[in-house]
Design an enzyme around this catalytic site. Sequence first.
Site, PDB file in Angstrom:
ATOM      1  N   ARG A 242       7.406  -8.104   1.353  1.00 29.48           N
ATOM      2  CA  ARG A 242       7.190  -7.010   0.839  1.00 29.48           C
ATOM      3  C   ARG A 242       7.703  -6.534  -0.559  1.00 29.48           C
ATOM      4  NH1 ARG A 242       4.771  -7.108   4.780  1.00 29.48           N
ATOM      5  NH2 ARG A 242       4.510  -5.742   6.514  1.00 29.48           N
TER       6      ARG A 242
ATOM      7  N   SER B 188       5.016   2.090   7.576  1.00 26.68           N
ATOM      8  CA  SER B 188       6.261   1.787   8.051  1.00 26.68           C
ATOM      9  C   SER B 188       7.321   2.475   6.898  1.00 26.68           C
ATOM     10  CB  SER B 188       6.578   0.430   8.134  1.00 26.68           C
ATOM     11  OG  SER B 188       5.705  -0.275   9.355  1.00 26.68           O
TER      12      SER B 188
ATOM     13  N   GLU C 241      10.693   1.551   2.065  1.00 23.94           N
ATOM     14  CA  GLU C 241       9.377   0.546   1.953  1.00 23.94           C
ATOM     15  C   GLU C 241       8.498   1.410   0.504  1.00 23.94           C
ATOM     16  OE1 GLU C 241       6.892  -1.679   4.604  1.00 23.94           O
ATOM     17  OE2 GLU C 241       5.099  -0.497   3.636  1.00 23.94           O
TER      18      GLU C 241
HETATM   19  C1  LIG Z   1      -0.936   4.394   8.212  1.00 23.35           C
HETATM   20  C2  LIG Z   1      -0.335   3.064   7.305  1.00 23.35           C
HETATM   21  C3  LIG Z   1      -0.440   1.744   7.597  1.00 23.35           C
HETATM   22  C4  LIG Z   1       0.121   0.874   6.825  1.00 23.35           C
HETATM   23  N1  LIG Z   1       0.083  -0.318   7.159  1.00 23.35           N
HETATM   24  C5  LIG Z   1       0.591  -1.080   6.226  1.00 23.35           C
HETATM   25  C6  LIG Z   1       0.781  -2.558   6.804  1.00 23.35           C
HETATM   26  O1  LIG Z   1       0.590  -3.185   7.796  1.00 23.35           O
HETATM   27  N2  LIG Z   1       1.182  -3.522   5.690  1.00 23.35           N
HETATM   28  C7  LIG Z   1       1.630  -3.188   4.377  1.00 23.35           C
HETATM   29  O2  LIG Z   1       1.994  -3.775   3.721  1.00 23.35           O
HETATM   30  N3  LIG Z   1       1.410  -1.787   4.092  1.00 23.35           N
HETATM   31  C8  LIG Z   1       1.126  -1.023   4.958  1.00 23.35           C
HETATM   32  N4  LIG Z   1       0.910   0.377   4.489  1.00 23.35           N
HETATM   33  C9  LIG Z   1       1.545   0.854   3.245  1.00 23.35           C
HETATM   34  C10 LIG Z   1       0.435   0.722   2.190  1.00 23.35           C
HETATM   35  O3  LIG Z   1      -0.986   1.152   2.690  1.00 23.35           O
HETATM   36  C11 LIG Z   1       0.056  -0.423   1.447  1.00 23.35           C
HETATM   37  O4  LIG Z   1       1.449  -0.686   0.698  1.00 23.35           O
HETATM   38  C12 LIG Z   1      -0.996  -0.356   0.002  1.00 23.35           C
HETATM   39  O5  LIG Z   1      -1.047  -1.174  -0.455  1.00 23.35           O
HETATM   40  C13 LIG Z   1      -0.886   1.024  -1.039  1.00 23.35           C
HETATM   41  O6  LIG Z   1      -1.829   1.120  -1.573  1.00 23.35           O
HETATM   42  P1  LIG Z   1      -2.238   2.473  -2.408  1.00 23.35           P
HETATM   43  O7  LIG Z   1      -3.311   2.286  -3.133  1.00 23.35           O
HETATM   44  O8  LIG Z   1      -2.122   3.643  -1.441  1.00 23.35           O
HETATM   45  O9  LIG Z   1      -0.945   2.456  -3.189  1.00 23.35           O
HETATM   46  P2  LIG Z   1       0.277   3.699  -3.718  1.00 23.35           P
HETATM   47  O10 LIG Z   1       0.766   4.315  -2.748  1.00 23.35           O
HETATM   48  O11 LIG Z   1      -0.802   4.775  -4.476  1.00 23.35           O
HETATM   49  O12 LIG Z   1       1.054   3.260  -4.666  1.00 23.35           O
HETATM   50  C14 LIG Z   1       1.843   1.957  -4.350  1.00 23.35           C
HETATM   51  C15 LIG Z   1       2.810   1.836  -5.322  1.00 23.35           C
HETATM   52  O13 LIG Z   1       2.012   0.784  -6.305  1.00 23.35           O
HETATM   53  C16 LIG Z   1       1.945   1.506  -7.588  1.00 23.35           C
HETATM   54  N5  LIG Z   1       0.434   1.059  -7.990  1.00 23.35           N
HETATM   55  C17 LIG Z   1      -0.459   1.413  -7.261  1.00 23.35           C
HETATM   56  N6  LIG Z   1      -1.615   1.000  -7.814  1.00 23.35           N
HETATM   57  C18 LIG Z   1      -1.040   0.167  -8.862  1.00 23.35           C
HETATM   58  C19 LIG Z   1      -1.867  -0.608 -10.026  1.00 23.35           C
HETATM   59  N7  LIG Z   1      -3.060  -0.831  -9.968  1.00 23.35           N
HETATM   60  N8  LIG Z   1      -1.007  -0.987 -10.887  1.00 23.35           N
HETATM   61  C20 LIG Z   1       0.313  -0.961 -10.762  1.00 23.35           C
HETATM   62  N9  LIG Z   1       0.918  -0.409 -10.058  1.00 23.35           N
HETATM   63  C21 LIG Z   1       0.221   0.063  -8.776  1.00 23.35           C
HETATM   64  C22 LIG Z   1       2.339   2.734  -7.452  1.00 23.35           C
HETATM   65  O14 LIG Z   1       2.754   3.246  -8.620  1.00 23.35           O
HETATM   66  C23 LIG Z   1       3.381   2.692  -6.440  1.00 23.35           C
HETATM   67  O15 LIG Z   1       4.469   2.403  -6.846  1.00 23.35           O
HETATM   68  C24 LIG Z   1       0.373   1.421   5.370  1.00 23.35           C
HETATM   69  C25 LIG Z   1       0.340   2.709   4.988  1.00 23.35           C
HETATM   70  C26 LIG Z   1      -0.142   3.791   5.960  1.00 23.35           C
HETATM   71  C27 LIG Z   1      -0.277   5.247   5.389  1.00 23.35           C
END
Ligand SMILES: Cc1cc2nc3c(=O)[nH]c(=O)nc-3n(C[C@H](O)[C@H](O)[C@H](O)COP(=O)(O)OP(=O)(O)OC[C@H]3O[C@@H](n4cnc5c(N)ncnc54)[C@H](O)[C@@H]3O)c2cc1C
Length: 360
Positions: free
Chosen positions: A169, A242, A347
């Site tokens: 992570r 998580s 996280e």
């Molecule tokens: C129901 C649920 C289940 C999940 N299960 C998992 C799992 O099994 N494993 C896991 O690892 N994660 C999991 N996650 C967490 C999450 O989905 C992941 O971390 C995902 O990759 C985040 O993507 P996002 O586009 O929503 O990012 P955001 O939440 O919009 O951003 C996350 C971070 O990344 C930065 N960011 C986003 N895009 C960029 C970019 N293009 N360039 C630079 N920085 C950027 C943002 O500034 C922020 O700090 C889960 C979340 C939920 C709600």
Amino acid sequence: MTIAPRIAREVELEARNTLRIPGRAEYFLEAKSVAELIEAVRWAEAKGLAVTVLGGGSNVVVPHDGVRGLVIAPKERGIHFVEGSGREVFLDARAGEPWEALVEAAVSRGLAGIECLTGIPGLAGAAPIQNIGAYGKELDEQLVYVEAFERATGEVVRIEREACEFGYRESRFKRRPGEFIIVGMRLRLERDGAPTVRYRELVDAVPPGASLSEVRSTVYALRKAKSMILDPEDPNHRNAGSFFTNPVLSREEYARFLERAIGGGLIASEEELPHYPSGDGVKIAAAFLIERAGFRRGARMGAFGLSSKHSLCLVHHGGGDSRGLLALARTIQAGVEAAFGVKLVAEPRLLGPDLAAAVR
Ligand SMILES: Cc1cc2nc3c(=O)[nH]c(=O)nc-3n(C[C@H](O)[C@H](O)[C@H](O)COP(=O)(O)OP(=O)(O)OC[C@H]3O[C@@H](n4cnc5c(N)ncnc54)[C@H](O)[C@@H]3O)c2cc1C
């Protein structure tokens, strides 16, 4: 045409984060191309404004008092396949593509590598940030390089996997946010490759010789049973996955941890504790610590609570904001630390440039 007229002011982000908590962006833009993204960054720099990136909002906490400066949502889409040598096939994706679209594109073509990462919400561009992982697979196993806009030089650069400093992570992008905006990536997949079936729960759930799509649908079903799929019908659906990472202890720390937990009567023996080797240390299940510290699934504190299916997942029941969520998170951290002497690390990140206020 200049980008300025397309940049909106005081945009509510409640519908743009999966916890559905309110908070406004001072300025906001959906960038449909890398050129637009760069133009918007230059616009913000000229005004002395901070720049924050928002993907699908599934791993962030939006601060109740909003995000100062410009929030950019990279929305450029596109998936392409490039033949490699032998059975190797590369998947090239733009940052604005939903992550699940990559999984679908790979599995439907019989390409192995990311089938276990199905059901993770968010966009491709965010996947390398915390090196997404699930069911025995982490993104860095398949990632070849990331393409990113480097703020310091104003160039779009290619960052090879070794330079991404991936961990559990973790990545350089998460450790030092603001240096790069990810605009694309290349993944390595294998034609007719075997699915990854190494995670105990998955091994038990799929028949031997299961196909890629069977493994994908099994992972999806296991996730759904834990409310780890975004489903608006699910009462636990307003969450960020998580909320805490699983602590990784050195061997010495782990020995001290066990002595304290067994001595204090919190666990009867090591067998009871879900734990796994991790590098030179031991990873222990944060969900187990939370429950043993006395926090029950489904328990509530104001507008927030623990998911009824998964104690690691904090849920918004409506009407709350970041203050209530962080109060619950800190209560859990304090309870686990008092019981086990282990500090849980959050996280998701607090969205915005104010790093000092990051969720710790
Ligand atoms: C129901 C649920 C289940 C999940 N299960 C998992 C799992 O099994 N494993 C896991 O690892 N994660 C999991 N996650 C967490 C999450 O989905 C992941 O971390 C995902 O990759 C985040 O993507 P996002 O586009 O929503 O990012 P955001 O939440 O919009 O951003 C996350 C971070 O990344 C930065 N960011 C986003 N895009 C960029 C970019 N293009 N360039 C630079 N920085 C950027 C943002 O500034 C922020 O700090 C889960 C979340 C939920 C709600």
